[in-house]
Design a protein around this motif. Sequence first.
Motif, short mmCIF file in Angstrom:
data_model
loop_
_atom_site.label_atom_id
_atom_site.label_comp_id
_atom_site.label_asym_id
_atom_site.label_seq_id
_atom_site.Cartn_x
_atom_site.Cartn_y
_atom_site.Cartn_z
N VAL A 220 34.31 65.91 31.03
CA VAL A 220 35.05 64.87 30.31
C VAL A 220 35.15 63.61 31.17
O VAL A 220 34.96 62.49 30.69
CB VAL A 220 36.45 65.36 29.92
N ALA A 221 35.42 63.80 32.46
CA ALA A 221 35.56 62.66 33.37
C ALA A 221 34.27 61.85 33.44
O ALA A 221 34.30 60.61 33.46
CB ALA A 221 35.96 63.14 34.76
N GLN A 222 33.13 62.53 33.49
CA GLN A 222 31.86 61.82 33.59
C GLN A 222 31.61 60.94 32.36
O GLN A 222 31.10 59.82 32.48
CB GLN A 222 30.71 62.81 33.78
N LEU A 223 31.97 61.44 31.19
CA LEU A 223 31.80 60.63 29.97
C LEU A 223 32.76 59.45 29.99
O LEU A 223 32.39 58.32 29.62
CB LEU A 223 32.02 61.49 28.73
N ALA A 224 34.00 59.67 30.44
CA ALA A 224 34.97 58.58 30.51
C ALA A 224 34.49 57.48 31.45
O ALA A 224 34.61 56.29 31.16
CB ALA A 224 36.33 59.12 30.96
N LEU A 225 33.93 57.87 32.59
CA LEU A 225 33.42 56.88 33.54
C LEU A 225 32.28 56.08 32.94
O LEU A 225 32.23 54.85 33.10
CB LEU A 225 32.95 57.57 34.83
N TRP A 226 31.37 56.75 32.26
CA TRP A 226 30.27 56.01 31.63
C TRP A 226 30.79 55.01 30.61
O TRP A 226 30.33 53.85 30.55
CB TRP A 226 29.29 56.96 30.94
N LEU A 227 31.78 55.40 29.82
CA LEU A 227 32.33 54.50 28.81
C LEU A 227 33.01 53.28 29.43
O LEU A 227 33.12 52.24 28.78
CB LEU A 227 33.32 55.26 27.92
N CYS A 228 33.46 53.41 30.66
CA CYS A 228 34.10 52.29 31.36
C CYS A 228 33.11 51.49 32.20
O CYS A 228 33.45 50.41 32.70
CB CYS A 228 35.23 52.79 32.25
N SER A 229 31.92 52.00 32.36
CA SER A 229 30.94 51.36 33.24
C SER A 229 30.19 50.24 32.53
O SER A 229 30.21 50.12 31.30
CB SER A 229 29.93 52.39 33.76
N ASP A 230 29.47 49.44 33.31
CA ASP A 230 28.63 48.38 32.74
C ASP A 230 27.42 48.95 32.00
O ASP A 230 26.75 48.23 31.26
CB ASP A 230 28.16 47.43 33.84
N SER A 231 27.15 50.25 32.21
CA SER A 231 26.05 50.89 31.48
C SER A 231 26.37 51.02 30.00
O SER A 231 25.46 51.13 29.17
CB SER A 231 25.76 52.27 32.07
N CYS A 232 27.63 51.03 29.65
CA CYS A 232 28.07 51.08 28.26
C CYS A 232 28.44 49.67 27.84
O CYS A 232 29.49 49.15 28.25
CB CYS A 232 29.26 52.02 28.10
N SER A 233 27.62 49.04 27.04
CA SER A 233 27.85 47.64 26.69
C SER A 233 27.77 47.34 25.19
O SER A 233 28.18 46.27 24.75
CB SER A 233 26.83 46.75 27.42
N PHE A 234 27.27 48.29 24.39
CA PHE A 234 27.07 48.03 22.96
C PHE A 234 27.74 49.09 22.09
O PHE A 234 27.39 49.29 20.95
CB PHE A 234 25.58 47.93 22.63
N SER A 235 28.73 49.76 22.67
CA SER A 235 29.50 50.76 21.92
C SER A 235 30.97 50.35 21.93
O SER A 235 31.57 50.17 22.99
CB SER A 235 29.36 52.16 22.53
N THR A 236 31.54 50.19 20.75
CA THR A 236 32.98 50.00 20.63
C THR A 236 33.42 50.54 19.29
O THR A 236 32.65 50.54 18.32
CB THR A 236 33.39 48.52 20.80
N GLY A 237 34.62 51.08 19.24
CA GLY A 237 35.10 51.73 18.02
C GLY A 237 34.37 53.02 17.74
O GLY A 237 34.39 53.52 16.61
N ALA A 238 33.75 53.60 18.77
CA ALA A 238 32.98 54.84 18.59
C ALA A 238 33.73 56.01 19.20
O ALA A 238 34.53 55.85 20.11
CB ALA A 238 31.61 54.71 19.24
N VAL A 239 33.45 57.20 18.70
CA VAL A 239 34.05 58.42 19.23
C VAL A 239 32.93 59.39 19.57
O VAL A 239 32.12 59.73 18.71
CB VAL A 239 35.03 59.06 18.22
N PHE A 240 32.87 59.78 20.83
CA PHE A 240 31.78 60.59 21.35
C PHE A 240 32.21 62.06 21.43
O PHE A 240 33.18 62.41 22.10
CB PHE A 240 31.37 60.10 22.74
N ASP A 241 31.47 62.91 20.71
CA ASP A 241 31.75 64.34 20.76
C ASP A 241 31.38 64.92 22.11
O ASP A 241 30.37 64.52 22.72
CB ASP A 241 30.98 65.09 19.68
#
Length: 249
Positions: A220-241
């Motif tokens: 779970v932590a690894q996904l949270a970090l990716w969502l906060c990183s600069d690698s995630c730039s075109f996702s918002t309002g999304a929910v990741f299973d």
Amino acid sequence: MSAPVSLAHYDFSGRVAVVTGAAGGIGRAICEAFARNGASAVNWDRVPGEEDTSCAPRHFQADITRPESIEAALAATLDAYGRIDYLVNNAGFAGPTLPLDEYDPLEWQRVIDVNLLGTYHVSRFVVPVMRRANAGRIVNVASLAGKEGTPNASAYSAAKAGVIAMTKSLGKELAQTGILVNGIAPAAVETTLLAQMSPAHVQTMIDKSPLRRLGTTDEVAQLALWLCSDSCSFSTGAVFDLSGGRATY
């Protein structure tokens, strides 16, 4: 022989990450992962949790069901660091496992207060800080229960469904502000909470997963970090299973 694990590394130096409910479990894993990747990690919880690790986060006492408590934690955080770059709304409460018509209304309300209203209150105080910076990431920890509806957990399922909808709404509201808002919907994750359940119930949850195992807090932590990183730039309002393949919609 299993393949060696190679995790992504991020440079969060100079950034401040606030995680609610980080005294233990998923929240603690997220906080410590932020710290290992250079962030100043802050735990907003009623208790500090274990302090015997090199990555133990800074603790500011907060009860997310009490807006004045959140305000105090926010003021203390800004006084200490001057900014909040990342917010992970993780604090939650499962409540009892009962049929809806046997559920105590006060317990039902408590589950809603912690999981849904708590996420709302924390967000409404932190969003203006991020607006002023024209940047920020918010990650809401929901649950697969909010998508599937777990039998005998109607309050928790309803609360997490609300968190999912709020994530989508807030993501759209903030899309032009530099703030991204996303969610995570885990299936069963191996934490001390499972010790409160019967082995048969835990096994049932494992059997529902095509991967035939529980998730881990580090996953779970690894996904949270990716969502906060600069690698995630075109996702918002999304929910990741994060379901081990269990999600089928």
